[in-house]
Design an enzyme around this catalytic site. Structure first.
Site, mmCIF file in Angstrom:
data_model
loop_
_atom_site.group_PDB
_atom_site.id
_atom_site.type_symbol
_atom_site.label_atom_id
_atom_site.label_comp_id
_atom_site.label_asym_id
_atom_site.label_seq_id
_atom_site.Cartn_x
_atom_site.Cartn_y
_atom_site.Cartn_z
ATOM 1 C CG PHE A 46 -0.931 0.962 2.227
ATOM 2 C CD1 PHE A 46 -0.400 0.783 3.178
ATOM 3 C CD2 PHE A 46 -1.672 2.062 2.006
ATOM 4 C CE1 PHE A 46 -0.404 1.659 4.233
ATOM 5 C CE2 PHE A 46 -1.795 3.035 3.023
ATOM 6 C CZ PHE A 46 -1.096 2.892 4.278
ATOM 7 C CB ILE A 47 4.017 2.024 1.566
ATOM 8 C CG1 ILE A 47 3.539 2.456 3.069
ATOM 9 C CG2 ILE A 47 5.318 2.720 1.151
ATOM 10 C CD1 ILE A 47 3.769 3.849 3.081
ATOM 11 C CE1 TYR A 48 5.083 0.474 -7.381
ATOM 12 C CE2 TYR A 48 7.188 0.073 -6.235
ATOM 13 C CZ TYR A 48 6.236 0.323 -7.336
ATOM 14 O OH TYR A 48 7.005 0.502 -8.455
ATOM 15 C CG ASP A 49 -0.218 0.030 -4.364
ATOM 16 O OD1 ASP A 49 -1.377 -0.603 -4.262
ATOM 17 O OD2 ASP A 49 0.452 -0.356 -5.294
ATOM 18 C CB SER A 94 9.332 -25.235 -31.834
ATOM 19 O OG SER A 94 9.575 -26.233 -30.753
ATOM 20 C CG LEU A 95 15.245 -25.812 -31.321
ATOM 21 C CD1 LEU A 95 16.097 -25.914 -30.029
ATOM 22 C CD2 LEU A 95 15.945 -25.737 -32.473
ATOM 23 C CD GLU A 124 23.367 -21.393 -29.554
ATOM 24 O OE1 GLU A 124 22.235 -21.462 -28.917
ATOM 25 O OE2 GLU A 124 23.789 -21.023 -30.299
ATOM 26 C CE LYS A 126 15.310 -28.218 -26.286
ATOM 27 N NZ LYS A 126 14.654 -28.134 -25.123
ATOM 28 C CG ASP A 128 14.173 -27.509 -18.058
ATOM 29 O OD1 ASP A 128 13.289 -27.404 -18.898
ATOM 30 O OD2 ASP A 128 14.187 -28.233 -17.070
ATOM 31 N NE ARG A 147 7.869 -21.699 -28.509
ATOM 32 C CZ ARG A 147 7.479 -22.528 -29.295
ATOM 33 N NH1 ARG A 147 7.440 -22.279 -30.601
ATOM 34 N NH2 ARG A 147 6.661 -23.402 -28.946
ATOM 35 C CE1 TYR A 233 16.984 -19.410 -28.445
ATOM 36 C CE2 TYR A 233 17.757 -19.654 -26.274
ATOM 37 C CZ TYR A 233 16.784 -19.652 -27.091
ATOM 38 O OH TYR A 233 15.422 -20.346 -27.017
ATOM 39 C CE LYS A 297 20.446 -22.547 -31.679
ATOM 40 N NZ LYS A 297 20.034 -21.365 -30.736
ATOM 41 C CE LYS A 321 13.716 -31.730 -25.812
ATOM 42 N NZ LYS A 321 12.414 -31.933 -25.903
ATOM 43 C CB CYS A 415 0.215 -34.628 15.188
ATOM 44 S SG CYS A 415 2.135 -34.023 15.311
ATOM 45 C CB CYS A 418 1.794 -34.046 19.706
ATOM 46 S SG CYS A 418 0.714 -33.179 18.559
ATOM 47 C CB CYS A 433 0.574 -30.988 14.021
ATOM 48 S SG CYS A 433 0.262 -30.824 15.917
ATOM 49 C CB CYS A 438 3.354 -30.271 18.265
ATOM 50 S SG CYS A 438 4.094 -31.591 17.238
HETATM 51 P P1 AMP Z 1 11.237 -28.377 -26.613
HETATM 52 O O1 AMP Z 1 10.173 -27.410 -26.321
HETATM 53 O O2 AMP Z 1 11.856 -29.219 -25.557
HETATM 54 O O3 AMP Z 1 10.917 -29.090 -27.925
HETATM 55 O O4 AMP Z 1 12.535 -27.399 -27.135
HETATM 56 C C1 AMP Z 1 12.390 -26.188 -28.130
HETATM 57 C C2 AMP Z 1 12.783 -25.259 -27.011
HETATM 58 O O5 AMP Z 1 14.153 -24.944 -26.544
HETATM 59 C C3 AMP Z 1 12.736 -23.693 -27.960
HETATM 60 O O6 AMP Z 1 11.567 -23.244 -28.130
HETATM 61 C C4 AMP Z 1 13.789 -22.744 -27.204
HETATM 62 O O7 AMP Z 1 12.886 -22.138 -26.152
HETATM 63 C C5 AMP Z 1 14.499 -23.849 -26.135
HETATM 64 N N1 AMP Z 1 15.805 -23.536 -26.221
HETATM 65 C C6 AMP Z 1 16.595 -23.938 -25.022
HETATM 66 N N2 AMP Z 1 17.822 -23.468 -25.290
HETATM 67 C C7 AMP Z 1 17.874 -23.225 -26.717
HETATM 68 C C8 AMP Z 1 19.154 -22.754 -27.429
HETATM 69 N N3 AMP Z 1 20.065 -22.647 -27.015
HETATM 70 N N4 AMP Z 1 18.715 -22.747 -28.847
HETATM 71 C C9 AMP Z 1 17.347 -22.603 -29.188
HETATM 72 N N5 AMP Z 1 16.419 -22.956 -28.395
HETATM 73 C C10 AMP Z 1 16.668 -23.285 -27.217
HETATM 74 ZN ZN ZN Z 2 1.993 -32.722 16.630
#
Ligand code: AMP
Ligand code: ZN
Length: 676
Positions: A46-49, A94-95, A124, A126, A128, A147, A233, A297, A321, A415, A418, A433, A438
């Site tokens: 609220f202060i921020y606001d 995608s890939l 590169e 990949k 997660d 995306r 990338y 690539k 993968k 629990c 206890c 619990c 406890c």
């Molecule tokens: P997947 O969703 O597992 O089929 O993999 C495709 C996704 O990998 C892409 O849409 C990217 O978001 C991701 N990704 C992660 N690292 C890389 C990279 N170094 N180059 C390209 N895509 C990447």
């Molecule tokens: Zn307990």
């Protein structure tokens, strides 16, 4: 917002408004960068606001004073109403992926047959995480999006602006749309899930879900606390670039101010690619971020364009993968442990197996809903994997191997510690619990109370705490201060020296500054940062205990959740009783700032840390030293008293040698810690 305040703001003249606005901008920026606990749920700041609204009021009145870096032009302090759709001018592809080295090698061979010039591949990691796109105009970030389906994504600019690795301004005033991956580092993922477990919330399955969940929620303040990061990338349109290769593109992105993943390599043949895969497989468990494979690539950008793409994937790149690491084990039992706040968590005990390089015999089942959903039963054979490369997790049971007489696992109603009836508080998934006496909770509370960021009682580890409870020497943290020499002598392997050390450590903790005690009480949502800010603000325990929720919430936009939790805690008669007992044992109830531990050897010493410590992080070491009055500085000078060097020390080590300053290794430092 108070009307007076609003009026005062509206009457400011141009020059005063300009000053006030600069102050407001500065404050708002600081606030939005601050966080108190890792995953504080959306708070009504609220202060921020109020500050934000004052700034908006002034900006409306004096539009000429609006600066591009004003938070009103960037991160909003308010919850977003919903995400706008963004049409990607150039789709985010995608890939394609392959799952074996043979397929990877076939991909390379086929591509080369068709394009004999294609002799260089950029390899590169990949990452997660999830794909994002960042659009810059004249070098300024104007839009960030997900995306989505590749053609239409969501505008998450406000959330992306909270991520430190994303530059708001590039080093050159160009128009560019950079693409890459937003991810949650493993460490943040671990802490976030632990925090969620402890607070009765559901956990994220992997860093990718955690990153997506953190970006696709409507409060930027929450995103800011999730510690996300990015690796860029790619760009939508190569014509804006100076370079003509993928590896060059990464370097150019780096020069523009983006964070790129440095672990890329140019490969010239399948052997190189193989070596890269092997290297990444080995590195994987040690990386600070999760990867689920590698991407290769075509390195030449002109060739990439010539090769083109299908509707979905580029034809010049492929993801390999990693084979999922899954091992089977048998569930021997389910342990229910009671945490400090009373949450009862199930953990599967299994035959020990080796999974992705480490021995595993337990996996958290988080909460009863999770357990029911997975339908894990004793005697089941289960598939185990590592979530986000780190946390061992049961994927599912193996139906063929389920014993014929197996029965669904009954969720406990009492629990395990206890025997009190377990409850679900306001729709929480967690079982709790709520008995304040406890024993399991009291033990965990004492462990927390004694921990380094709390009262920092050296030598009072979990094993000793257990014994103290087992032998009925303590009931709660207050009774710690009544322990006698004779009692401690009865503990396992306790002699004169360890007894007197522990007694001294307990005694010394009495003089700790207030924030340590406040944090040590283990109030829900009150992390050590929040405890410090509250203590700094109110100065005494009495004032904190009598504070109303609003005045706590106001401290640096701390918000209602922490504030309400503090007020609720101190309303409880047990809490009042506990504090008054601690007070009568002579504990300091005041905020005294930094020099918390009196008479320390380290008091007033100038200390520099270098290299990596193995038993604690450098920031933990600094905090420990600072709490004892040391000045921890970053560079070595004639005035430096001690240099503490871990492994791989930097140039500070040489400098310390040349200045003849005493250098301690970690072992020696630890000895001194124990002697304190
Ligand atoms: P997947 O969703 O597992 O089929 O993999 C495709 C996704 O990998 C892409 O849409 C990217 O978001 C991701 N990704 C992660 N690292 C890389 C990279 N170094 N180059 C390209 N895509 C990447
Ligand atoms: Zn307990």
């Amino acid at each position: 917002m108070s009307n007076n305040n609003q009026k005062a703001i509206q009457t400011l003249n141009h020059s005063d408004a300009s000053k006030t606005m600069a102050k407001l901008r500065h404050q708002l920026k600081q606030w939005s960068n601050q966080y108190y606990v890792h995953d504080k749920p959306s708070v009504d700041d609220f202060i921020y606001d109020r500050a934000y609204e004052n700034l908006v009021t002034l900006e409306k009145k004096y539009p000429d004073l609006i600066t591009p870096d004003s938070p009103t032009q960037r991160v909003g302090g308010k919850t977003l109403p919903g995400f706008q759709k963004v049409r990607h001018q150039i789709p985010l592809l995608s890939l394609g992926d392959v799952f074996s080295k043979q397929e990877l090698s076939d991909f390379v061979t086929n591509l080369r047959q068709e394009y004999p010039d294609d002799t260089e591949f950029n390899c590169e990691h990949k990452i997660d995480g999830l794909s994002i796109s960042l659009r810059y105009e004249n070098g300024r970030l104007v839009q960030g999006s997900t995306r989505g389906n590749g053609h239409v994504g969501e505008d998450i600019t406000q959330n992306l602006l909270t991520i430190p690795s994303i530059p708001r301004k590039l080093t050159r005033p160009i128009n560019i749309e950079a693409r890459g991956e937003c991810y949650m580092p493993k460490k943040s993922f671990l802490t976030l899930n632990q925090y969620r477990d402890q607070n009765g919330e559901s956990v994220f399955a992997n860093p990718r879900n955690a990153a997506a969940g953190s970006l696709r929620q409507l409060n930027p303040a929450v995103t800011a606390r999730r510690h996300l990061s990015t690796f860029m990338y790619n760009v939508a349109d190569y014509n804006d670039l100076k370079t003509n290769t993928q590896s060059g593109l990464l370097e150019e992105l780096r020069e523009l101010g983006f964070t790129i993943n440095p672990n890329y390599e140019v490969a010239h043949n399948m052997d190189d690619i193989d070596r890269y895969v092997t290297k990444c497989t080995e590195q994987r468990s040690k990386l600070p971020y999760g990867i689920d494979g590698i991407v290769i690539k075509t390195n030449r950008l002109d060739l990439q364009m010539k090769i083109g793409h299908t509707v979905k994937d580029p034809k010049w790149a492929i993801a390999y993968k990693f084979p999922p690491e899954v091992v089977q084990s048998k569930v021997l039992g389910i342990d229910w442990t009671v945490g400090r706040t009373g949450i009862v968590t199930p953990t599967a005990k299994m035959n020990q197996v080796v999974l992705a390089g480490s021995r595993v015999s337990r996996a958290s089942l988080h909460n009863p809903d999770y357990l029911k959903e997975k339908d894990i039963r004793i005697g089941d054979t289960v598939n185990l994997h590592k979530a986000g490369d780190i946390i061992p997790e049961i994927s599912e049971y193996v139906p063929e191997k389920r014993p014929s007489n197996s029965k669904p696992y009954p969720i406990p109603v009492k629990c395990p510690s206890c025997g009190a009836k377990l409850v679900h508080l306001d729709g929480e998934v967690a079982l709790r619990c709520i008995n304040p006496k406890c024993p399991a909770q009291l033990i965990e509370q004492m462990n927390h109370f004694a921990s380094r960021n709390a009262m920092d009682i050296d030598g009072l580890g979990p094993k000793i705490v257990h014994q103290l409870f087992d032998k009925n020497m303590v009931e709660d943290v207050a009774s710690l201060y009544h322990l006698t020499h004779d009692q401690l002598m009865q503990l396992d392997k306790f002699g004169e020296k360890s007894t007197s050390n522990l007694l001294t450590a307990i005694k010394n903790s009495k003089s700790n500054s207030l924030e340590r005690l406040l944090y040590g009480l283990g109030i829900r949502h009150v992390g050590s940062k929040a405890a410090r800010l509250i203590s700094e603000h109110f100065k005494t325990m009495d004032k904190i205990m009598n504070a109303d929720s609003q005045s706590i919430a106001q401290i640096n936009s701390m918000g209602d959740i922490i504030a309400d939790s503090v007020v609720t805690y101190f309303r409880n008669p047990y809490a009042k009783q506990l504090v008054s007992e601690l007070k009568s044992s002579g504990l300091n109830m005041k905020y005294v700032g930094r020099h918390r531990v009196a008479n320390s050897y380290f008091n007033g010493k100038r200390i520099v840390l270098t290299g990596t410590l193995s038993k604690m992080t450098r920031s933990e070491a600094s905090r420990w030293l600072e709490n004892r009055g040391a000045h921890v500085t970053s560079s070595v000078s004639k005035k430096t008293d001690i240099v503490i060097a871990g492994t791989d020390p930097g140039s500070k080590y040489g400098k310390a040698q040349s200045l003849n300053i005493s250098i301690w290794n970690e072992d020696y430092f630890l000895k001194q810690i124990n002697n304190q």
